[in-house]
Design a protein around this motif. Structure first.
Motif, short mmCIF file in Angstrom:
data_model
loop_
_atom_site.label_atom_id
_atom_site.label_comp_id
_atom_site.label_asym_id
_atom_site.label_seq_id
_atom_site.Cartn_x
_atom_site.Cartn_y
_atom_site.Cartn_z
N ASP A 130 0.80 -1.16 0.12
CA ASP A 130 -0.12 0.34 0.19
C ASP A 130 0.67 1.54 0.02
OD1 ASP A 130 0.98 -0.23 2.45
OD2 ASP A 130 -0.94 0.06 3.80
N ALA A 131 1.44 1.26 -0.23
CA ALA A 131 2.67 2.80 -0.19
C ALA A 131 2.84 3.18 -1.23
CB ALA A 131 4.47 1.82 -1.23
N ALA A 132 2.36 2.98 -2.22
CA ALA A 132 1.53 4.68 -3.04
C ALA A 132 0.69 5.03 -2.25
CB ALA A 132 1.53 4.05 -4.98
N ALA A 133 -0.41 4.19 -2.50
CA ALA A 133 -1.77 4.67 -1.77
C ALA A 133 -1.56 5.57 -0.51
CB ALA A 133 -2.84 3.57 -1.54
N THR A 134 -0.46 4.89 1.02
CA THR A 134 -0.93 5.69 1.38
C THR A 134 0.05 6.75 1.62
OG1 THR A 134 -0.24 3.47 2.62
CG2 THR A 134 0.61 5.04 4.24
N THR A 135 1.28 6.90 0.47
CA THR A 135 1.43 8.11 0.01
C THR A 135 0.93 8.75 0.55
OG1 THR A 135 3.88 7.48 -0.53
CG2 THR A 135 3.11 9.48 -1.23
N VAL A 136 -0.48 9.22 -1.29
CA VAL A 136 -1.49 9.73 -1.02
C VAL A 136 -1.95 10.29 -0.33
CG1 VAL A 136 -3.22 10.59 -2.70
CG2 VAL A 136 -1.44 9.04 -3.64
N ILE A 137 -2.36 9.47 0.59
CA ILE A 137 -3.47 9.91 1.63
C ILE A 137 -2.87 11.03 2.97
CG2 ILE A 137 -4.10 8.86 4.17
CD1 ILE A 137 -4.63 6.35 2.81
#
Length: 550
Positions: A130-137
């Motif tokens: 989930d690294a990319a999604a967590t970055t956007v969050i």
């Protein structure tokens, strides 16, 4: 196959264009991915606090999302003062850090989530899937709440293969807070009637008014009411018509201008937090002034506020204009009766003070005459802070960068230069700092010189003391030994990292600034002016603090 670090770098690169940092083993793979991607510029700083400060200054000067990076452990703990400042100042910033392995802390590990929480920053920890999604969050959180946000990459996850970088959803930016409901409508109508009936209306803009883009609406409101205007220290230059603007309110304001503000019968304050300095410790307005605050905070932020309108400064100003037109209101005529030039005049000082050292007022006035008009002023914290604010006007709030004032810290000046210089690549960046704060920030003197080059100069107000402490506590009889600093040759320190260093003992010595300013930026070095000033001349704002604390 892309790693977790590559996912973070790719996702972050969609939302930032500059990252400031110090490399260590906890963020080495993230920086490698960032460099290989090439979409984001990276500026190396020399201290982790400096990385966060430079990113903070970059946001204040550009309005864009700030980004910084540091390693785990000591690298992260070095950022805490700068992180606290960013939180207090409502700076949207993403700090990418290494963190302890998912298997648990090592002997040198600390609870980084707890430390970040202690200064008001939330932490988001990325995983392999989930690294990319967590970055956007994390980006969305920073933008929505205008706060620094920590994005942590556990040490044993940083290099794990994570597959192709997914298309992450874009963060949702919050819409401007519109004044809504019958209570807001009534408050706006009441405020419009008060302005229409006012004989001496006054409008004040803070940094929130600048962020909301309220300048044109506030200019129209000033014209419609005939109001005098002013800005807070972080909100100067919001009103487009400078002919009727009194400058900065509070202790940085000219005495005549503050007397005019005190004569106002109705004052409407837009996007200003109304701290003790802006409000002159309660003396900015007369007891009979009707004070109306417009802000996005949940409630009024000062006890003297008599009416509060919650909403975006631009939207409320436009609504007030509509109400005034419906009322058929006419300008009061007050501002045309006032000689703004005379009210905003500053004392020129006496050249040299009684002790033979430079009068800082005279030095500040002369420097203000010699500085290029296209300038960004970056201020550290300390007693000297008054001189640049009083004598070096700037065109807009994004050109007066005061990193440290929200958290009442010093030592954040030199790294601020790097952020401001990259945000305004066409302008001269001027640092104002003291000898105490300057010594504290020396790690990033090299960063300032390297990044700003010939577009940068530093003015060091060198009184061989922590001046604010001498004025507040030395004058009360406390031992002054801990408040004194052996006189340091900042000119020599500047030369050591490639700057042109000059010791300034008389006003004539400042002609070097005239010569420097006359040369093209590409043909001159960073300039370090070491002003040997008198500590006996106390800034007006400091006198207010002394009065309150007496």
């Amino acid at each position: 196959m892309p790693s977790v670090s590559a996912h973070v770098a790719a996702a972050l690169a969609q939302h930032v264009d500059q990252v400031f940092g110090v490399m260590g083993n906890g963020n080495a793979h993230f920086l490698d991915a960032l460099e290989r991607d090439g979409a984001v510029a990276y500026s190396a700083m020399r201290h982790e606090a400096g990385a966060v400060v430079a990113a903070d200054a970059y946001h204040r000067a550009s309005g864009r999302l700030a980004a910084a990076t540091a390693t785990y452990g000591a690298g992260f703990t070095n950022t805490l003062t700068a992180l606290a400042e960013a939180r207090q100042a409502h700076i949207p910033l993403v700090l990418v850090v290494g963190d302890e392995p998912t298997s648990g802390p090592r002997p040198w590990g600390v609870d980084q989530i707890a430390l970040a929480s202690a200064v008001g920053a939330r932490t988001y920890t990325v995983g392999r899937t989930d690294a990319a999604a967590t970055t956007v969050i994390a980006v969305e959180h920073a933008l929505t709440y205008r706060v620094p946000t920590v994005l942590a990459i556990p040490y044993d996850v940083a290099t794990r293969e994570a597959g192709p970088v997914p298309a992450a959803p874009a963060p949702v930016a919050p819409a401007p807070l519109a004044p809504a409901g019958p209570f807001a409508a009534r408050a706006i109508a009441d405020a419009a009637r008060a302005l229409a009936a006012a004989e001496r209306p006054f409008l004040l803009a803070g940094r929130g008014a600048w962020i909301s883009g309220a300048g044109a609406a506030l200019g129209g409101l000033a014209d419609a009411t005939g109001a005098l205007t002013a800005g807070t220290a972080l909100g100067r230059g919001v009103f487009p018509d400078t002919r009727f603007d009194l400058g900065v309110t509070g202790g940085f304001g000219a005495e005549g201008a503050m007397e005019a503000v005190r004569r106002a019968d109705v004052a409407v304050l837009f996007g200003a937090s109304l701290n003790q300095f802006t409000m002159r410790f309660g003396d900015l307005f007369a007891p009979g002034t009707r004070i109306i605050q417009v802000d996005v905070s949940p409630a009024a932020t000062h006890p003297q506020v008599g009416a509060f309108v919650r909403g975006d400064a631009r939207l409320v100003a436009e609504a007030l204009l509509d109400e005034l037109r419906a009322l058929g209101a006419e300008p009061s005529g007050w501002r045309e009766s006032v000689d703004v030039g005379a009210l905003t005049a500053r004392p020129a000082g006496s050249g040299l003070a009684a002790d033979g050292r430079l009068d800082p007022r005279s030095a500040a006035a002369r420097i203000g005459e010699l500085l290029p008009a296209d300038r960004v002023v970056v201020s550290d914290g300390g007693h000297f802070i008054g001189w640049a604010n009083m004598y070096w006007p700037v065109a807009s709030p994004d050109r007066m960068i005061m990193v440290g004032t929200a958290y009442q810290s010093i030592g954040l000046g030199f790294p601020s230069v790097a952020g401001a210089a990259l945000a305004h690549p066409e302008s001269t960046v001027v640092l104002t700092t003291g000898d105490g704060g300057g010594l504290m920030a020396l790690a990033d003197l090299e960063s300032a010189v390297r990044v700003a080059g010939g577009r940068g100069l530093a003015v060091v107000w060198n009184d061989a003391a922590y001046g604010a402490e001498v004025n507040l506590y030395g004058l009360k009889g406390l031992a002054q030994g801990p408040m004194r600093i052996p006189e340091v040759d900042f000119a020599a320190l500047g030369r050591a990292v490639g700057a042109q260093g000059v010791v300034v003992r008389t006003l004539a010595d400042l002609e070097v600034l005239a010569e420097w300013a006359a040369r093209p930026a590409g043909e001159r070095p960073f300039l370090m002016l070491d002003l040997r000033i008198s500590g006996a001349v106390i800034a007006p704002y400091q006198k207010e603090i002394i009065r309150v604390n007496s």
